[in-house]
Design an enzyme around this catalytic site. Structure first.
Site, mmCIF file in Angstrom:
data_model
loop_
_atom_site.group_PDB
_atom_site.id
_atom_site.type_symbol
_atom_site.label_atom_id
_atom_site.label_comp_id
_atom_site.label_asym_id
_atom_site.label_seq_id
_atom_site.Cartn_x
_atom_site.Cartn_y
_atom_site.Cartn_z
ATOM 1 N N CYS A 401 0.820 -1.217 0.000
ATOM 2 C CA CYS A 401 0.000 0.000 0.000
ATOM 3 C C CYS A 401 0.846 1.256 0.000
ATOM 4 O O CYS A 401 0.332 2.355 -0.240
ATOM 5 C CB CYS A 401 -0.950 -0.015 1.202
ATOM 6 S SG CYS A 401 -2.561 -0.699 0.756
ATOM 7 N N LYS A 404 0.600 3.102 -3.346
ATOM 8 C CA LYS A 404 -0.666 3.657 -3.822
ATOM 9 C C LYS A 404 -0.516 5.116 -4.233
ATOM 10 O O LYS A 404 0.390 5.824 -3.782
ATOM 11 C CB LYS A 404 -1.729 3.559 -2.714
ATOM 12 C CG LYS A 404 -2.180 2.155 -2.402
ATOM 13 C CD LYS A 404 -3.217 2.128 -1.301
ATOM 14 C CE LYS A 404 -4.554 2.652 -1.790
ATOM 15 N NZ LYS A 404 -5.645 2.355 -0.832
ATOM 16 N N ASP A 431 -16.376 4.676 -0.372
ATOM 17 C CA ASP A 431 -16.499 3.692 0.695
ATOM 18 C C ASP A 431 -15.558 2.526 0.398
ATOM 19 O O ASP A 431 -14.898 2.476 -0.646
ATOM 20 C CB ASP A 431 -17.948 3.217 0.833
ATOM 21 C CG ASP A 431 -18.350 3.045 2.293
ATOM 22 O OD1 ASP A 431 -17.550 2.445 3.041
ATOM 23 O OD2 ASP A 431 -19.423 3.525 2.685
ATOM 24 N N ASP A 432 -15.503 1.561 1.322
ATOM 25 C CA ASP A 432 -14.554 0.457 1.160
ATOM 26 C C ASP A 432 -14.879 -0.406 -0.049
ATOM 27 O O ASP A 432 -13.987 -0.933 -0.705
ATOM 28 C CB ASP A 432 -14.536 -0.403 2.422
ATOM 29 C CG ASP A 432 -13.873 0.306 3.586
ATOM 30 O OD1 ASP A 432 -12.761 0.820 3.399
ATOM 31 O OD2 ASP A 432 -14.469 0.361 4.675
ATOM 32 N N ASP A 448 -8.415 -4.833 -5.222
ATOM 33 C CA ASP A 448 -7.142 -4.360 -4.665
ATOM 34 C C ASP A 448 -6.010 -5.130 -5.318
ATOM 35 O O ASP A 448 -6.139 -6.341 -5.589
ATOM 36 C CB ASP A 448 -7.087 -4.597 -3.148
ATOM 37 C CG ASP A 448 -7.310 -3.317 -2.355
ATOM 38 O OD1 ASP A 448 -6.622 -2.326 -2.636
ATOM 39 O OD2 ASP A 448 -8.183 -3.331 -1.468
ATOM 40 N N ASP A 471 -11.749 -5.191 2.451
ATOM 41 C CA ASP A 471 -12.862 -4.287 2.164
ATOM 42 C C ASP A 471 -14.204 -4.986 2.322
ATOM 43 O O ASP A 471 -15.177 -4.387 2.804
ATOM 44 C CB ASP A 471 -12.729 -3.729 0.749
ATOM 45 C CG ASP A 471 -11.609 -2.707 0.630
ATOM 46 O OD1 ASP A 471 -11.264 -2.094 1.656
ATOM 47 O OD2 ASP A 471 -11.075 -2.535 -0.473
ATOM 48 N N GLY A 521 -9.715 -14.952 -13.691
ATOM 49 C CA GLY A 521 -8.799 -13.831 -13.539
ATOM 50 C C GLY A 521 -8.061 -13.536 -14.818
ATOM 51 O O GLY A 521 -8.495 -13.920 -15.919
ATOM 52 N N HIS A 522 -6.929 -12.888 -14.676
ATOM 53 C CA HIS A 522 -6.151 -12.479 -15.841
ATOM 54 C C HIS A 522 -4.675 -12.453 -15.461
ATOM 55 O O HIS A 522 -4.315 -12.059 -14.346
ATOM 56 C CB HIS A 522 -6.588 -11.089 -16.314
ATOM 57 C CG HIS A 522 -5.842 -10.614 -17.522
ATOM 58 N ND1 HIS A 522 -6.110 -11.078 -18.788
ATOM 59 C CD2 HIS A 522 -4.820 -9.727 -17.651
ATOM 60 C CE1 HIS A 522 -5.290 -10.486 -19.651
ATOM 61 N NE2 HIS A 522 -4.494 -9.659 -18.984
ATOM 62 N N ASP A 606 -11.289 -0.922 6.878
ATOM 63 C CA ASP A 606 -10.000 -1.579 7.110
ATOM 64 C C ASP A 606 -8.904 -0.532 6.961
ATOM 65 O O ASP A 606 -8.981 0.369 6.129
ATOM 66 C CB ASP A 606 -9.783 -2.770 6.179
ATOM 67 C CG ASP A 606 -9.832 -2.406 4.703
ATOM 68 O OD1 ASP A 606 -10.507 -1.416 4.352
ATOM 69 O OD2 ASP A 606 -9.216 -3.124 3.896
#
Length: 722
Positions: A401, A404, A431-432, A448, A471, A521-522, A606
């Site tokens: 993080c 970010k 919001d989360d 995330d 989250d 997913g990717h 969180d």
């Protein structure tokens, strides 16, 4: 287009953090082989230097003076460190098995795991005794024993190692104000293989320290308060040390490697005689071409040979460097106090001057690891855009993080987003997680991803999964499904398969435990590892948002803070390895159980990239309230305060600190850590005062380290920490 890093094509795995491997890692950091990923496997974040252990036991050295910090060393070498024990080698598949995780592939592997000195067949020893080797557990047990007042000690084994430790413990007990009660037990003759003159000096020194030395003493059993001899004599012993010779690590017997008396048989190139690509050094190896006794000096001198041969093999060339050990070597034996004995070729002398000489030798060796050289970064191109130097900064960019984009920048961008006006989308950005109304059910969705901050993709994926779930848990939702987004660094196809297998094994374990399915997913290749997840969850009740806090609500935090500072310290090689591993372990702790106990919270979030202050301020803004924090109640990760006091900051810290006009904090490290970005941080909940104590009790009873850190109060949105 910018030039891409060279792809990874080879895997080097070093099993054990022994002296030879530690020196190889140092050499590798100074001159790595591009295209090789290095992995180190060891149960501990540090390895003690054997030459200084008796001095530590005697009280002459602090623990950090004799520890080789494997976390710092791995960072220097660009290697990943796996805290675990190797349990086997699949020679055909070229895989190394480690407890609790997928097997590790290798193209070349080294084994430097030392020996054990445990009397494996002695009744009661496994329960009540401790082996002198491996050194780490013994040193820790001795420190605890001495701190608790000491008592009688027995040492089983009268070789040089056992004698040296007996003298060191007797000296330490005397220095602590006790009458030393140390018994040295040897089945045969004490100090075999030592010259007559040296032996006489050592026996006299044992007697002077009050050590009860017994030859022909056959030990039958060990209890928590005594050692029983075969003749029936009971000797008092509140601590029993096993130093009776060398024993190989038992798991080697199942590997199929050629062994001599349980030790890996190697040739002059230090390579296994029956398994090309596997090398062994130090006490766990048997030199088939020139057998030598077990001594650390050989491991140190094997390191340059091992380094060159590993580079050759991984470059596609046969190992050509050979190791020829010296016939005899200088023995420097500590005598308990700051005095030492020298023995070589039958010549022996002792005195305080020898201790000073030995101390200089040992400290010079340890400086190789305590003062790792600063390697210059690659130079910038001669012509480059204005501002590049300033953008790079003078510190490495953080991962997790800490990488970010700042909250103020995000807020400005998101504020301008148009709305489609959908009635089934109940929340707007901020919001989360988003709340979606679907056929009478409320579903939350969040995403995330994390730029890698560890070289271990398995650990990175585990933390990223916990982080992404945060989250959903914060909204009071039960995790439902997950999509993975994975960027691998460029690598050969075979490595891609291994890396993805590790990542998905870690993620699957976390999501399955949370009750969620990975549904797709990717993946793509890029310049560095990034792992992320999109998560959905279902709400059984109204979602818990940022906006429901009320005056008087108690603020509960479920994890300590400081991970951003610890990770920044690790990247700069300023953080102790044990601090780093404690932070990483905390990041892998899921918050599902905590979320269940906090289901009655009025507001919850969180604590992640914007720090405790930023996330609490978000609750204040959404709820139209102020908050008061008790700074002394806020828990911090080990080492976080020390690093903050030393000026260590995460990359995102300055952006988070820009909120300071709305946050009042006392001057000092603890106040600054309120702005520290967290990765996979804890839940921050505003809980009704009348239920807070009951909720805290349930959380702590469930093993969650939750604490009360403050309360919500009436007033304009503002955070005051006192």
């Amino acid at each position: 287009m910018q030039p891409a890093p060279l792809p990874l094509t080879q895997e080097l795995v070093l099993i054990g953090g022994g002296h030879a491997h530690a020196l190889v890692l140092r050499m590798w950091g100074m001159n790595p082989l591009p295209g090789v990923r290095v992995t180190v496997i060891d149960p501990n974040p540090s390895a003690p230097y054997t030459g200084m252990l008796p001095g530590h036991v005697a009280g002459h050295y602090a623990l950090d003076e004799l520890e080789i910090d494997l976390v710092k060393l791995a960072r220097f070498a660009g290697a990943r460190l796996i805290l675990g024990r190797a349990t086997g080698i699949d020679r055909d598949a070229r895989l190394i098995h480690v407890s609790g995780r997928p097997p590790i592939p290798y193209d070349a592997a080294g084994i430097d795991i030392g020996i054990s000195s445990a009397p494996v067949t002695l009744s009661g020893f496994a329960e009540h005794g401790v082996s002198a080797k491996p050194l780490g557990p013994y040193a820790a047990r001795w420190r605890d024993f001495l701190a608790q007042g000491g008592g009688p000690v027995a040492v089983i084994g009268g070789g040089v190692g056992g004698v040296e430790l007996a003298m060191a413990m007797a000296h330490a007990l005397k220095a602590s104000g006790q009458t030393p009660r140390v018994t040295l037990l040897e089945r045969d003759r004490l100090l075999p293989g030592v010259g007559d003159r040296a032996r006489a000096t050592l026996m006299a020194r044992l007697a002077a320290l009050g050590v009860d030395s017994r030859e022909g003493a056959d030990v039958a059993s060990v209890s928590d308060r005594s050692v029983t001899l075969a003749c029936g004599t009971d000797l008092p012993a509140h601590l029993t040390i096993g130093a009776a010779g060398a024993r190989p690590q038992p798991w080697l017997a199942e590997t199929g490697l050629d062994l001599t008396d349980g030790y890996v048989t190697v040739g002059p190139d230090l390579q296994s005689v029956n398994t090309p690509g596997v090398f062994a050094t130090g006490d766990c190896a048997h030199l088939s071409h020139d057998p030598r006794p077990k001594a650390g000096v050989f491991a140190v001198r094997e390191a340059p040979v091992l380094y060159r041969n590993l580079r050759a093999l991984l470059s596609g060339h046969p190992p050509a460097k050979t190791y020829r050990p010296q016939r005899d070597y200088l023995k420097l034996i500590s005598l308990g106090e700051r005095s030492a004995l020298m023995d070589k070729h039958g010549f022996s002398v002792s005195g305080r001057w020898l201790w000073r000489w030995k101390d200089r030798i040992d400290r010079k060796f340890m400086r190789k690891f305590h003062e790792l050289p600063e390697m210059a970064p690659p130079p910038l191109p001669r012509a480059h855009a204005a501002g590049v130097t300033e953008a790079l900064g003078d510190k490495p960019a953080c991962g997790g993080c800490g990488a970010k984009v700042g909250g103020a920048t995000l807020g400005r961008v998101l504020a301008g987003l148009p709305s489609a006006g959908r009635s089934d989308v109940e929340t707007r950005p901020g919001d989360d997680a988003a709340v979606l109304a679907i056929g009478g059910t409320r579903q939350v969705i969040t995403t995330d991803h994390l730029r890698a901050f560890t070289e271990d993709p398995y650990l990175q994926a585990k933390i990223a999964a916990v982080h992404a779930l945060g989250d959903a848990w914060a909204m009071g939702a039960k995790p439902q499904a997950a999509l993975a987004q994975i960027i691998l660094p460029r690598m050969a196809p075979a490595l891609q398969g291994h890396w993805l297998a590790e990542i998905m094994a870690a993620a699957s374990a976390v999501f399955t435990d949370a009750g969620a399915e990975i549904v797709g997913g990717h993946t793509s290749l890029g310049t560095e590892l990034t792992v992320g997840f999109t998560v959905t969850g279902l709400c059984d009740q109204d979602p818990i948002t940022l906006a429901g806090a009320r005056p008087g609500d108690v603020l509960i935090l479920t994890k300590p803070i400081g991970s951003g500072t610890v990770l920044a310290g690790e990247m700069q090689r300023k953080a102790q390895g044990r601090w780093v591993m404690a932070a990483l372990a905390q990041m892998t702790e899921p918050q599902g159980r905590a979320a269940a106990e906090l289901a009655g919270a009025n507001a919850m979030t969180d604590v992640t990239g914007f720090g405790l202050a930023g996330h609490l301020l978000a609750i204040c803004d959404a709820s139209g309230l102020a908050a008061e924090l008790a700074l002394d109640a806020v828990p911090f990760l080990p080492g976080a305060v020390d690093l903050a006091e030393a000026g260590i900051r995460s990359t995102l810290y300055p952006e988070n600190r820009s909120l300071a006009d709305r946050v009042s904090v006392p001057w000092g490290a603890k106040g600054e850590l309120l702005f520290d970005p967290q990765t996979a941080g804890g839940l921050l909940a505003a809980v009704p005062e009348e239920t807070a104590e009951r909720v805290l009790f349930r959380l702590q009873d469930a093993g969650v380290p939750a604490v009360r850190i403050g309360r919500m109060v009436a007033g304009s949105p503002f955070v005051t920490a006192t």
